[in-house]
Motif scaffolding. Structure first.
Motif, mmCIF file in Angstrom:
data_model
loop_
_atom_site.group_PDB
_atom_site.id
_atom_site.type_symbol
_atom_site.label_atom_id
_atom_site.label_comp_id
_atom_site.label_asym_id
_atom_site.label_seq_id
_atom_site.Cartn_x
_atom_site.Cartn_y
_atom_site.Cartn_z
ATOM 1 N N ILE A 9 15.211 -3.041 -8.855
ATOM 2 C CA ILE A 9 16.330 -2.098 -8.792
ATOM 3 C C ILE A 9 17.246 -2.220 -10.015
ATOM 4 N N PRO A 10 17.613 -3.451 -10.434
ATOM 5 C CA PRO A 10 18.426 -3.544 -11.666
ATOM 6 C C PRO A 10 17.745 -2.931 -12.881
ATOM 7 N N ALA A 11 16.409 -3.091 -12.978
ATOM 8 C CA ALA A 11 15.675 -2.519 -14.111
ATOM 9 C C ALA A 11 15.708 -0.998 -14.060
ATOM 10 N N LEU A 46 11.744 -8.657 -0.819
ATOM 11 C CA LEU A 46 13.111 -8.131 -0.861
ATOM 12 C C LEU A 46 13.894 -8.719 -2.036
ATOM 13 N N GLU A 47 13.702 -10.000 -2.278
ATOM 14 C CA GLU A 47 14.394 -10.666 -3.384
ATOM 15 C C GLU A 47 13.994 -10.048 -4.722
ATOM 16 N N PHE A 48 12.693 -9.793 -4.905
ATOM 17 C CA PHE A 48 12.214 -9.180 -6.145
ATOM 18 C C PHE A 48 12.797 -7.779 -6.294
ATOM 19 N N LEU A 49 12.833 -7.053 -5.184
ATOM 20 C CA LEU A 49 13.363 -5.690 -5.199
ATOM 21 C C LEU A 49 14.825 -5.664 -5.621
ATOM 22 N N VAL A 84 0.837 -1.204 0.000
ATOM 23 C CA VAL A 84 0.000 0.000 0.000
ATOM 24 C C VAL A 84 0.872 1.254 0.000
ATOM 25 N N MET A 85 1.911 1.271 0.814
ATOM 26 C CA MET A 85 2.776 2.456 0.888
ATOM 27 C C MET A 85 3.517 2.699 -0.423
ATOM 28 N N ILE A 86 3.922 1.617 -1.089
ATOM 29 C CA ILE A 86 4.550 1.763 -2.405
ATOM 30 C C ILE A 86 3.540 2.334 -3.401
ATOM 31 N N TRP A 87 2.305 1.860 -3.308
ATOM 32 C CA TRP A 87 1.216 2.374 -4.163
ATOM 33 C C TRP A 87 1.081 3.877 -3.966
ATOM 34 N N VAL A 88 1.036 4.329 -2.708
ATOM 35 C CA VAL A 88 0.869 5.752 -2.401
ATOM 36 C C VAL A 88 2.027 6.566 -2.967
ATOM 37 N N ILE A 129 5.908 4.871 -14.579
ATOM 38 C CA ILE A 129 5.976 3.735 -13.656
ATOM 39 C C ILE A 129 6.225 2.449 -14.439
ATOM 40 N N THR A 130 7.211 1.677 -14.015
ATOM 41 C CA THR A 130 7.589 0.464 -14.739
ATOM 42 C C THR A 130 6.676 -0.711 -14.415
ATOM 43 N N SER A 131 6.752 -1.723 -15.259
ATOM 44 C CA SER A 131 5.973 -2.948 -15.019
ATOM 45 C C SER A 131 6.475 -3.669 -13.775
ATOM 46 N N PHE A 132 7.769 -3.506 -13.450
ATOM 47 C CA PHE A 132 8.321 -4.128 -12.248
ATOM 48 C C PHE A 132 7.688 -3.523 -10.993
ATOM 49 N N ALA A 133 7.420 -2.228 -11.029
ATOM 50 C CA ALA A 133 6.770 -1.570 -9.898
ATOM 51 C C ALA A 133 5.368 -2.145 -9.695
#
Length: 307
Positions: free
Chosen positions: A111-113, A103-106, A33-37, A77-81
């Protein structure tokens, strides 16, 4: 607040429904939710606990019905986000990512993308616009003057609009894709913002109007013009307020954008706008006197053209 405490907008489906106890998966939901905001500038489900009394909003939360709508457009905003948000906002705790998976996805993907995207943009970066040079701190040259009397007339029209019409236009300004705005309006804002603060002060607006060769306006009228654009009464004109004042003259007000702005204010799809809708979208900037007229006259979708 069953089973946990905290901000209403971070409430997970299982806590809202009372179907499971508080767990680490609730924290992952909150992260999503916080990332969404941070990305979209709005909340995906609830704004405060009073929203739980609205059946449609509560059901949307409990079913985890996320939709990447208009607030996600034009922000790069990227597809990874979006994938990160989706992984955190799964309805069932057992389907939702763990903190380790998030965390692993991040670390391994998002982050690499972003780094790769940054390198690409740096390699193709265009030459900075001339309006960003030292001309900001000096008197505008004749070549920079894109001011004209039509712009002043657009501003005067805007300050005479009613509170609701201004609110809809400002909502539209917040939602419009950046690429649709065009360079002229963006450059105009930069030219007016002489101090480069990101907002327009009273003395900067006065200087801009003087550059439009407007002579029949005194200090009292100037204060009225500034107050008419400063919708949130902050003492500064923000970009969305500035854009809202010039949108119609620039041909940016379309039926589709108007409908999107209406739907953004009427967040539960009633088909009309009330004082509570204005209070919800304006938050601390809402003023009871501002919305008094809507207590008896509700604006319905069929009246959009009358704004």
């Amino acid at each position: 607040k069953k089973g946990g405490t905290g901000a209403a907008y971070c409430l997970s489906p299982e806590i809202a429904a009372g179907t499971a106890p508080y767990s680490a998966k609730c924290d992952v939901w909150s992260i999503g939710v916080m990332i969404w905001v941070l990305l979209a500038g709005d909340v995906p489900f609830l704004k405060d606990y009073s929203d739980l009394k609205i059946d449609a909003k509560k059901e949307k939360l409990i079913k985890a019905q996320i939709q990447f709508g208009i607030t996600w457009r034009g922000r790069g905003i990227t597809s990874f986000a979006k994938d990160f948000v989706k992984g955190c906002l799964k309805q069932k705790p057992e389907d939702r990512w763990s903190s380790e998976e998030a965390l692993e996805f991040l670390q391994d993907k998002w982050i690499p993308a972003l780094k790769e995207k940054g390198l690409r943009e740096a390699a193709t970066e265009a030459t900075p616009s001339p309006v960003l040079d030292n001309a900001f701190t000096s008197k505008m040259s004749k070549e920079q003057k894109i001011f004209d009397h039509d712009i002043f007339q657009d501003i005067m029209n805007f300050i005479d609009y009613g509170f609701l019409r201004k609110t809809v236009l400002i909502t539209m300004a917040h939602m419009i894709d950046r690429q649709d705005i065009g360079e002229q309006l963006s450059d105009f804002f930069l030219l007016v913002d002489i101090d480069q603060t990101g907002t327009i002060s009273p003395h900067e607006l006065k200087s801009a109007i003087e550059n439009m060769n407007v002579t029949n306006i005194d200090d009292c009228q100037m204060e009225k013009v500034f107050a008419g654009i400063d919708h949130d009464r902050s003492g500064e004109i923000h970009y969305a307020e500035f854009l809202a004042a010039l949108m119609e003259g620039a041909g940016l007000v379309t039926e589709e954008r108007l409908s999107d702005a209406f739907d953004r204010i009427d967040s539960v799809g009633k088909g009309y706008i009330t004082c509570m809708d204005l209070k919800h979208i304006l938050g601390k900037n809402y003023n009871k006197e501002m919305g008094t007229f809507t207590r008896t006259d509700r604006l319905v979708t069929t009246n959009l053209s009358c704004l």
